[in-house]
Design a protein around this motif. Structure first.
Motif, PDB file in Angstrom:
ATOM      1  N   ASP A 272      41.735  78.367  91.821  1.00 53.79           N
ATOM      2  CA  ASP A 272      40.427  78.755  92.344  1.00 53.79           C
ATOM      3  C   ASP A 272      40.499  80.102  93.075  1.00 53.79           C
ATOM      4  O   ASP A 272      39.559  80.908  93.024  1.00 53.79           O
ATOM      5  N   ILE A 273      41.588  80.362  93.774  1.00 54.99           N
ATOM      6  CA  ILE A 273      41.736  81.637  94.485  1.00 54.99           C
ATOM      7  C   ILE A 273      41.847  82.806  93.509  1.00 54.99           C
ATOM      8  O   ILE A 273      41.252  83.877  93.694  1.00 54.99           O
ATOM      9  N   GLU A 274      42.641  82.602  92.437  1.00 50.39           N
ATOM     10  CA  GLU A 274      42.935  83.702  91.521  1.00 50.39           C
ATOM     11  C   GLU A 274      41.925  83.822  90.373  1.00 50.39           C
ATOM     12  O   GLU A 274      41.628  84.927  89.909  1.00 50.39           O
ATOM     13  N   GLU A 275      41.369  82.711  89.912  1.00 49.23           N
ATOM     14  CA  GLU A 275      40.510  82.752  88.733  1.00 49.23           C
ATOM     15  C   GLU A 275      39.199  82.009  88.945  1.00 49.23           C
ATOM     16  O   GLU A 275      38.521  81.641  87.975  1.00 49.23           O
ATOM     17  N   GLY A 276      38.871  81.754  90.183  1.00 49.05           N
ATOM     18  CA  GLY A 276      37.681  80.959  90.461  1.00 49.05           C
ATOM     19  C   GLY A 276      36.391  81.672  90.104  1.00 49.05           C
ATOM     20  O   GLY A 276      36.394  82.864  89.789  1.00 49.05           O
ATOM     21  N   PRO A 277      35.308  80.930  90.168  1.00 48.20           N
ATOM     22  CA  PRO A 277      34.002  81.553  89.849  1.00 48.20           C
ATOM     23  C   PRO A 277      33.626  82.660  90.817  1.00 48.20           C
ATOM     24  O   PRO A 277      32.868  83.570  90.484  1.00 48.20           O
ATOM     25  N   ARG A 278      34.196  82.584  92.016  1.00 49.22           N
ATOM     26  CA  ARG A 278      33.927  83.628  93.003  1.00 49.22           C
ATOM     27  C   ARG A 278      35.261  84.166  93.511  1.00 49.22           C
ATOM     28  O   ARG A 278      36.167  83.403  93.793  1.00 49.22           O
ATOM     29  N   PRO A 279      35.388  85.477  93.643  1.00 46.91           N
ATOM     30  CA  PRO A 279      36.652  86.045  94.116  1.00 46.91           C
ATOM     31  C   PRO A 279      36.828  85.841  95.612  1.00 46.91           C
ATOM     32  O   PRO A 279      35.906  85.541  96.340  1.00 46.91           O
ATOM     33  N   LEU A 280      38.061  85.975  96.037  1.00 45.69           N
ATOM     34  CA  LEU A 280      38.398  85.892  97.456  1.00 45.69           C
ATOM     35  C   LEU A 280      37.957  87.184  98.136  1.00 45.69           C
ATOM     36  O   LEU A 280      38.395  88.277  97.779  1.00 45.69           O
ATOM     37  N   GLY A 281      37.091  87.063  99.119  1.00 44.12           N
ATOM     38  CA  GLY A 281      36.562  88.240  99.796  1.00 44.12           C
ATOM     39  C   GLY A 281      37.377  88.641 100.998  1.00 44.12           C
ATOM     40  O   GLY A 281      38.346  87.967 101.383  1.00 44.12           O
ATOM     41  N   PRO A 282      36.969  89.738 101.671  1.00 45.78           N
ATOM     42  CA  PRO A 282      37.716  90.218 102.844  1.00 45.78           C
ATOM     43  C   PRO A 282      37.770  89.217 103.978  1.00 45.78           C
ATOM     44  O   PRO A 282      38.817  89.029 104.602  1.00 45.78           O
ATOM     45  N   LEU A 283      36.631  88.550 104.245  1.00 50.08           N
ATOM     46  CA  LEU A 283      36.649  87.573 105.341  1.00 50.08           C
ATOM     47  C   LEU A 283      37.556  86.376 105.014  1.00 50.08           C
ATOM     48  O   LEU A 283      38.266  85.861 105.883  1.00 50.08           O
ATOM     49  N   GLY A 284      37.506  85.944 103.766  1.00 46.86           N
ATOM     50  CA  GLY A 284      38.360  84.821 103.349  1.00 46.86           C
ATOM     51  C   GLY A 284      39.832  85.173 103.442  1.00 46.86           C
ATOM     52  O   GLY A 284      40.652  84.349 103.880  1.00 46.86           O
ATOM     53  N   LEU A 285      40.180  86.415 103.039  1.00 46.02           N
ATOM     54  CA  LEU A 285      41.574  86.836 103.150  1.00 46.02           C
ATOM     55  C   LEU A 285      42.014  86.912 104.604  1.00 46.02           C
ATOM     56  O   LEU A 285      43.122  86.495 104.951  1.00 46.02           O
ATOM     57  N   GLN A 286      41.121  87.428 105.476  1.00 47.88           N
ATOM     58  CA  GLN A 286      41.470  87.522 106.891  1.00 47.88           C
ATOM     59  C   GLN A 286      41.677  86.134 107.507  1.00 47.88           C
ATOM     60  O   GLN A 286      42.591  85.913 108.308  1.00 47.88           O
ATOM     61  N   GLN A 287      40.804  85.187 107.142  1.00 46.48           N
ATOM     62  CA  GLN A 287      40.953  83.823 107.667  1.00 46.48           C
ATOM     63  C   GLN A 287      42.245  83.186 107.173  1.00 46.48           C
ATOM     64  O   GLN A 287      42.952  82.526 107.937  1.00 46.48           O
ATOM     65  N   PHE A 288      42.542  83.393 105.917  1.00 40.66           N
ATOM     66  CA  PHE A 288      43.780  82.827 105.365  1.00 40.66           C
ATOM     67  C   PHE A 288      45.008  83.420 106.066  1.00 40.66           C
ATOM     68  O   PHE A 288      45.955  82.699 106.416  1.00 40.66           O
ATOM     69  N   TYR A 289      44.956  84.748 106.280  1.00 45.10           N
ATOM     70  CA  TYR A 289      46.061  85.423 106.964  1.00 45.10           C
ATOM     71  C   TYR A 289      46.200  84.904 108.402  1.00 45.10           C
ATOM     72  O   TYR A 289      47.305  84.660 108.890  1.00 45.10           O
ATOM     73  N   LEU A 290      45.061  84.711 109.068  1.00 45.06           N
ATOM     74  CA  LEU A 290      45.077  84.189 110.437  1.00 45.06           C
ATOM     75  C   LEU A 290      45.675  82.797 110.487  1.00 45.06           C
ATOM     76  O   LEU A 290      46.488  82.482 111.368  1.00 45.06           O
ATOM     77  N   ASP A 291      45.331  81.909 109.535  1.00 46.99           N
ATOM     78  CA  ASP A 291      45.856  80.542 109.506  1.00 46.99           C
ATOM     79  C   ASP A 291      47.371  80.534 109.341  1.00 46.99           C
ATOM     80  O   ASP A 291      48.086  79.792 110.039  1.00 46.99           O
ATOM     81  N   MET A 292      47.874  81.358 108.420  1.00 42.81           N
ATOM     82  CA  MET A 292      49.315  81.378 108.175  1.00 42.81           C
ATOM     83  C   MET A 292      50.076  81.927 109.388  1.00 42.81           C
ATOM     84  O   MET A 292      51.142  81.406 109.747  1.00 42.81           O
ATOM     85  N   LYS A 293      49.533  82.976 110.009  1.00 40.82           N
ATOM     86  CA  LYS A 293      50.194  83.517 111.189  1.00 40.82           C
ATOM     87  C   LYS A 293      50.125  82.543 112.365  1.00 40.82           C
ATOM     88  O   LYS A 293      51.038  82.469 113.192  1.00 40.82           O
ATOM     89  N   PHE A 294      49.053  81.773 112.413  1.00 46.96           N
ATOM     90  CA  PHE A 294      48.924  80.750 113.462  1.00 46.96           C
ATOM     91  C   PHE A 294      50.023  79.693 113.304  1.00 46.96           C
ATOM     92  O   PHE A 294      50.656  79.265 114.278  1.00 46.96           O
ATOM     93  N   VAL A 295      50.282  79.288 112.068  1.00 49.89           N
ATOM     94  CA  VAL A 295      51.339  78.304 111.810  1.00 49.89           C
ATOM     95  C   VAL A 295      52.681  78.849 112.251  1.00 49.89           C
ATOM     96  O   VAL A 295      53.481  78.164 112.926  1.00 49.89           O
TER      97      VAL A 295
END
Length: 663
Positions: free
Chosen positions: A602-625
């Motif tokens: 879904d991230i790579e080939e989903g109907p909607r691409p991963l946007g800037p806010l989604g990438l920032q949230q994902f990056y924040l979650d991983m750094k939080f871990v």
């Protein structure tokens, strides 16, 4: 008997006739004594000539049932015979007017008619020697075993003192020693008979019972009595052979073959009447003591050139292995029964009595840490098990004991896994778990207690107990820490490998624990996922946003903190295990995300691409871990690597849309 009246027709004095008759009577008595000695010598030669047949007949009749009424009948017959002999001697004395013969001849005949014929009263010790066999017969007839043993010991002590002080004549002393030997043999027969009776052996469950102390005593007494009889006879035969034939190889070979056959016959009897019963009842200690008693007597023959211990070890091994298996089965079944009622609350062990006390354990590790009730019981039974197996090292049962105990521990770990909620169906096919009922560990504290049980047993208690199988266990390293450390480092390779297998079994429990808690975080009760691509893809287009970690990672942070607090109380002095547990749980969640192909599709080939806010949230979650894992000291290299790979993968998916991730 008619009285012979002296005649006067020939003028022969009465005194002369009396003297001749007295001399004739003494001649007869001397002739009877010589005849008795010749008969005894002939009996001894006959026994040696037909020794094999003699010992077979004795052994075959060893466990023949003897009724008390028969014994009383025999005693009655003996009394009648003594009475008849007394009457005959009294009549003979009256007929020939021999005043020097004591009227107590009936009592003297009880000790072969060999009391001093001088005109004096028998001493108290002589009277006691005459009456003592009757006392023993009464005790044996009434089956008062303890009193009979005490009386026999007293009699042997008196006989030993009388021999040193010469307070008894050789004839009386010999009769006393013979009486002691015969009564001790009769006591051994009674104990052997008792061992053959079902009422003594009892119908007990192998899984939940051990031999009673009475059974234990009977088996030991039987083995000791039979060992002394057989091996003393072999020793005597070896001495006679050496004195008669010397070291002639042909005769020595015959002696060895004969002794081997007698040893095999002895082993068969011990197996039939002692080892088999104790083995079936799971009495490993009783079986071990029987073997040790037999080997102790047998080893005394080595000084005479007869090495028969290997014969016994070969024949005893199957029965001891049966006892070993039954004992392990009893441990497994008892632990399973306790696990069904365990509340999974850690407590210090209760005070124990007997062999499983603090002193018998030889260490304080089990009393510094908490375990649940089933683990405490498991540990105590294992300690006793290794105490019992230790004396059997000569039978090379160390490897078999370690393997059997590993299987029992693995079965216990399977039950701990089944106690985790949600793992019943998944772990139902574990070998050894069967359909055993286990009480569920509902709370996180109870579930962590399961890990505390398994880890403490595998890391410390069981390996330390297994060291009793090592020859170095006999050494005392209390005052030499350097030598103690060297011993740990140079532990037998087999035991090191065994410990690795124990730890591997605990890892199964740890993996199941982490997987269940990861699934609880990721999925709801309805099966919906809390960690999906939509939570990042759908973030773009939102006008106002506060930057916080996603709820699932906040929940992971709270769960880890909660578990860390619980583990701090449970793993005192073993903080590393708690750290590794939290590390494994964090890795499990992140690895799930890394390997969830539907998420990345879904991230790579989903109907909607991963946007800037989604990438920032994902990056924040991983750094939080990575941040809270680092602060909690459970950020592993593997976790660090996987998190960086996940971030790189998300950035690559974002770059594929044509946007610059650095903006």
């Amino acid at each position: 008997m008619a009285t012979v009246k002296p005649g006067r027709s020939r003028g022969t004095p009465v005194k002369e006739n009396g003297t001749k008759l007295e001399e004739g009577n003494k001649t007869i008595m001397l002739y009877l004594l010589d005849l008795k000695k010749a008969s005894a010598e002939e009996m001894r030669k006959s026994v040696y000539a037909n020794y094999a047949a003699f010992i077979r007949k004795f052994l075959l009749n060893y466990c023949t049932s003897k009724e008390i009424s028969d014994l009383e009948g025999e005693l009655s017959s003996i009394r009648n015979l003594l009475s008849t002999q007394a009457t005959l001697i009294h009549s003979l004395a009256e007929g020939v007017h021999i005043d020097s013969i004591s009227t107590k001849a009936s009592e003297a005949s009880a000790i072969n008619g060999l009391l001093n014929t001088e005109h004096r009263e028998p001493s108290d010790l002589e009277k006691w020697s005459v009456e003592f066999p009757d006392l023993l017969d009464v005790l044996l007839a009434e089956r008062r075993v303890d009193e009979a043993i005490a009386a026999l010991d007293e009699g042997e002590h008196v006989a030993s003192e009388a021999k040193e002080t010469k307070s008894l004549s050789p004839d009386i002393l010999g009769s006393l020693q013979t009486a002691l030997m015969e009564r001790r043999q009769k006591l051994a027969d009674q104990l052997a008979e008792a061992a053959c009776q079902p009422s003594t052996r009892g119908k007990i469950s192998v899984q939940h019972a051990k031999p009673s102390p009475i059974e234990h005593l009977v088996w030991r007494a039987y083995t000791a009595a039979l060992s002394q009889l057989v091996f003393s006879a072999i020793a005597q035969a070896a001495s006679d052979s050496l004195s008669i034939f010397g070291k002639e190889p042909a005769y020595t070979s015959e002696l060895v073959m004969w002794a081997t056959k007698q040893t095999e016959a002895f082993a068969i009897l011990v197996k039939r009447h002692a080892l088999t019963s104790s083995a079936a009842a799971g009495g490993l200690r009783a079986a071990a003591e029987c073997v040790q008693i037999a080997l102790g007597h047998c080893s005394l023959l080595e000084a005479r050139g007869l090495a028969l211990c290997p014969v016994l070890l070969k024949l005893f091994r199957p029965s001891v292995e049966q006892a070993l298996d039954a004992n392990l089965k009893r441990i497994e079944e008892s632990t399973a029964a306790l696990a069904a009622a365990d509340d999974w609350i850690l407590t210090y062990p209760p005070k124990q009595s007997g062999r499983s006390s603090v002193a018998s354990l030889g260490n304080t590790a089990a009393f510094q840490h908490k375990l649940t009730s089933s683990a405490h019981r498991f540990n105590l039974m294992v300690q006793d098990f290794f105490e019992d197996v230790g004396p059997l090292l000569s039978m090379q049962l160390g490897s078999q004991s370690l393997e059997g105990l590993f299987q029992v521990f693995n079965s216990y770990v399977n039950m701990l896994i089944k106690a985790l909620p949600g793992s019943i169906e998944e772990e139902a096919n574990f070998e050894g778990s069967g359909n055993k009922i286990v009480r569920m560990a509902e709370t996180e504290a109870q579930q962590i207690a399961l890990l505390a049980n398994a880890s403490l047993l595998a890391d410390e208690l069981l390996p330390r107990a297994a060291m009793k199988l090592s020859p170095l266990h006999q050494a005392n390293y209390k005052d030499d820490p350097r030598r103690r450390t060297s011993d740990r480092q140079n532990r037998h390779p087999e035991q090191r490998e065994w410990r690795k297998r124990l730890v591997s079994s605990v890892d199964r429990l740890k993996d199941t624990f982490c997987r269940q808690h990861a699934l609880d975080l990721i999925f709801s009760e309805d099966g919906d996922s809390h960690l999906s691509a939509e939570m990042y893809i759908n973030m773009d287009g939102v006008q106002m946003r506060e930057w916080f970690p996603s709820p699932i990672f906040q929940e992971l942070f709270l769960k880890l903190n909660r578990m860390a607090s619980i583990a701090a109380d449970m793993f005192v002095g073993r903080e590393r295990f708690a750290t590794l547990l939290l590390m494994r749980l964090t890795e499990t969640v992140i690895l799930w995300l890394s390997e969830d192909q539907s998420f990345w599709d879904d991230i790579e080939e989903g109907p909607r691409p991963l946007g800037p806010l989604g990438l920032q949230q994902f990056y924040l979650d991983m750094k939080f871990v990575m941040c809270f894992a680092s602060q909690g000291r459970y950020l592993s290299r593997n976790l660090h690597r996987v998190v960086n790979e996940i971030i790189s993968k998300a950035v690559a998916a974002f770059s594929a849309t044509g946007m610059d991730p650095d903006r």
